[in-house]
Write a protein that holds these residues in place. Structure first.
Motif, mmCIF file in Angstrom:
data_model
loop_
_atom_site.group_PDB
_atom_site.id
_atom_site.type_symbol
_atom_site.label_atom_id
_atom_site.label_comp_id
_atom_site.label_asym_id
_atom_site.label_seq_id
_atom_site.Cartn_x
_atom_site.Cartn_y
_atom_site.Cartn_z
ATOM 1 N N ASN A 1 12.120 16.493 3.472
ATOM 2 C CA ASN A 1 12.775 17.131 2.327
ATOM 3 C C ASN A 1 12.150 16.780 0.989
ATOM 4 N N LEU A 2 11.103 15.972 1.029
ATOM 5 C CA LEU A 2 10.433 15.643 -0.234
ATOM 6 C C LEU A 2 9.736 16.890 -0.781
ATOM 7 N N PRO A 3 9.612 16.992 -2.099
ATOM 8 C CA PRO A 3 8.824 18.093 -2.659
ATOM 9 C C PRO A 3 7.421 18.076 -2.048
ATOM 10 N N SER A 4 6.828 19.243 -1.889
ATOM 11 C CA SER A 4 5.553 19.330 -1.166
ATOM 12 C C SER A 4 4.408 18.619 -1.885
ATOM 13 N N PHE A 5 4.548 18.396 -3.187
ATOM 14 C CA PHE A 5 3.457 17.744 -3.920
ATOM 15 C C PHE A 5 3.528 16.222 -3.849
ATOM 16 N N VAL A 6 4.533 15.681 -3.127
ATOM 17 C CA VAL A 6 4.694 14.216 -3.032
ATOM 18 C C VAL A 6 4.048 13.692 -1.753
ATOM 19 N N SER A 7 3.259 12.635 -1.877
ATOM 20 C CA SER A 7 2.643 12.009 -0.704
ATOM 21 C C SER A 7 3.344 10.685 -0.392
ATOM 22 N N VAL A 8 3.575 10.456 0.901
ATOM 23 C CA VAL A 8 4.211 9.214 1.335
ATOM 24 C C VAL A 8 3.143 8.174 1.658
ATOM 25 N N VAL A 9 3.334 6.948 1.167
ATOM 26 C CA VAL A 9 2.463 5.844 1.567
ATOM 27 C C VAL A 9 3.331 4.836 2.315
ATOM 28 N N PRO A 10 2.757 4.153 3.322
ATOM 29 C CA PRO A 10 3.581 3.252 4.144
ATOM 30 C C PRO A 10 4.228 2.133 3.325
ATOM 31 N N ALA A 11 3.439 1.508 2.457
ATOM 32 C CA ALA A 11 3.961 0.420 1.630
ATOM 33 C C ALA A 11 3.453 0.613 0.209
ATOM 34 N N GLY A 12 4.360 0.899 -0.692
ATOM 35 C CA GLY A 12 3.967 1.181 -2.068
ATOM 36 C C GLY A 12 3.207 0.028 -2.701
ATOM 37 N N ILE A 13 3.637 -1.189 -2.397
ATOM 38 C CA ILE A 13 3.028 -2.345 -3.035
ATOM 39 C C ILE A 13 1.531 -2.453 -2.677
ATOM 40 N N THR A 14 1.199 -2.138 -1.437
ATOM 41 C CA THR A 14 -0.209 -2.181 -1.030
ATOM 42 C C THR A 14 -1.021 -1.154 -1.827
ATOM 43 N N GLU A 15 -0.436 0.019 -1.993
ATOM 44 C CA GLU A 15 -1.120 1.085 -2.741
ATOM 45 C C GLU A 15 -1.362 0.676 -4.196
ATOM 46 N N ILE A 16 -0.390 0.020 -4.792
ATOM 47 C CA ILE A 16 -0.525 -0.419 -6.193
ATOM 48 C C ILE A 16 -1.721 -1.356 -6.344
ATOM 49 N N ILE A 17 -1.870 -2.254 -5.388
ATOM 50 C CA ILE A 17 -2.969 -3.226 -5.447
ATOM 51 C C ILE A 17 -4.308 -2.531 -5.203
ATOM 52 N N LYS A 18 -4.332 -1.701 -4.157
ATOM 53 C CA LYS A 18 -5.599 -1.011 -3.828
ATOM 54 C C LYS A 18 -6.078 -0.158 -4.993
ATOM 55 N N LYS A 19 -5.147 0.567 -5.605
ATOM 56 C CA LYS A 19 -5.552 1.432 -6.714
ATOM 57 C C LYS A 19 -6.185 0.597 -7.834
ATOM 58 N N GLN A 20 -5.610 -0.561 -8.136
ATOM 59 C CA GLN A 20 -6.205 -1.396 -9.192
ATOM 60 C C GLN A 20 -7.585 -1.891 -8.764
ATOM 61 N N HIS A 21 -7.724 -2.252 -7.492
ATOM 62 C CA HIS A 21 -9.044 -2.689 -7.015
ATOM 63 C C HIS A 21 -10.072 -1.545 -7.072
ATOM 64 N N GLU A 22 -9.566 -0.306 -7.038
ATOM 65 C CA GLU A 22 -10.466 0.865 -7.157
ATOM 66 C C GLU A 22 -10.725 1.237 -8.619
ATOM 67 N N GLY A 23 -10.194 0.438 -9.546
ATOM 68 C CA GLY A 23 -10.503 0.666 -10.951
ATOM 69 C C GLY A 23 -9.445 1.410 -11.745
ATOM 70 N N TYR A 24 -8.315 1.662 -11.127
ATOM 71 C CA TYR A 24 -7.230 2.290 -11.872
ATOM 72 C C TYR A 24 -6.571 1.280 -12.805
ATOM 73 N N ALA A 25 -6.294 1.680 -14.024
ATOM 74 C CA ALA A 25 -5.445 0.896 -14.912
ATOM 75 C C ALA A 25 -4.015 0.944 -14.364
ATOM 76 N N TYR A 26 -3.246 -0.072 -14.698
ATOM 77 C CA TYR A 26 -1.854 -0.178 -14.263
ATOM 78 C C TYR A 26 -0.947 -0.033 -15.477
ATOM 79 N N VAL A 27 0.031 0.832 -15.355
ATOM 80 C CA VAL A 27 1.008 0.960 -16.431
ATOM 81 C C VAL A 27 2.407 0.900 -15.851
ATOM 82 N N LYS A 28 3.220 0.058 -16.447
ATOM 83 C CA LYS A 28 4.629 -0.041 -16.046
ATOM 84 C C LYS A 28 5.468 0.524 -17.185
ATOM 85 N N PRO A 29 5.895 1.771 -17.064
ATOM 86 C CA PRO A 29 6.618 2.400 -18.189
ATOM 87 C C PRO A 29 8.011 1.753 -18.403
#
Lengths: 118, 118, 118
Positions: free
Chosen positions: C90-118
């Motif tokens: 039932n999620l909107p079609s543009f949303v992707s599920v990741v198994p563990a959000g915390i892992t994704e947050i770390i990987k993205k930073q290791h790939e050079g993404y800046a991190y922003v906590k609004p």
């Protein structure tokens, strides 16, 4: 991509449950051998190191390699401000004191740790 | 490891005291010559630049090299939303305006600044 | 400096408006072709993916290239905790599920993404 490295920054007491849940999920997801986890408390969140229930959870995570750090400046300020006095000798044995938490947060990022604010 | 570089991101008014305390501790810990500090305000936190007591503390820190930035989008939004109107001419002289705070936050990290959300 | 890369970490429901406003400003400031934007929800903030008004805004941003991610662990926990049950179908079609959000947050930073906590 090699070992994941992450620093959790916890500065509010009510964010610890979220941070600890994150660490549980992370280690469960990638395995304790594949991640360097550090959690640093500054500000009012240092009080968690005197909370038996949280300390129990942290201890289990420390046995899986997670490092727990605390800011000396914050320990002093919480005590002088009448919030909570935790002497360094009374900290759980798995907790390491750093002189200034903020410096540690910056250094860890310069060493390649991801930053997470739960 | 060379000079430490850090961007403090402050988007809630009640986090300024914590951020300013962090900057005081940081400069005291490593010395003003060993760190590049920037603090960026977006969202409701921009109101701090019209708060005499906070401005006084910021001014002292700016004299030790800390840079204070503010998001133009946020200044406009706070004014149109009836929260607080601070014209750019009335900002303290040590504050620099950036067109979009969010862009600055990303660029600074790409330039090697650590990110801290107090 | 090439394309900007940023991960927005949203873990509280009331921070979504701020995050979405940030993304609007960012794309407006630098242009959708000059930035890789990802927004990851974990914790109670996952409920936003069942909020028609927010989903409408997100959909518009996804059409400009923003990626929206959600943590499977959090979807399960919010449901078992009786907060909100959102099935992955039932999620909107543009949303992707990741198994563990915390892992994704770390990987993205290791790939050079800046991190922003609004």
């Amino acid at each position: 991509m090699g070992k994941l490295k992450v620093l959790f920054h916890v500065n509010e007491i009510d964010r610890w449950n979220f941070a600890l849940g994150n660490i549980v999920n992370l280690i469960s997801d990638v395995g304790e051998d594949n991640v360097d986890v550090a959690a640093l408390a500054n500000g009012p969140s240092v009080a968690a190191y005197a909370d038996a229930e949280k300390v129990e959870t942290m201890k289990g995570l420390s046995e899986k390699g997670a490092k727990f750090l605390v800011c000396r400046n914050s320990l002093k300020k919480m005590c002088s401000g009448g919030v909570v006095c935790i002497s360094e000798e009374n900290l759980p044995s798995f907790v390491s004191v750093v002189p200034a938490g903020i410096t540690e947060i910056i250094k860890k990022q310069h060493e390649g740790y991801a930053y997470v604010k739960p």
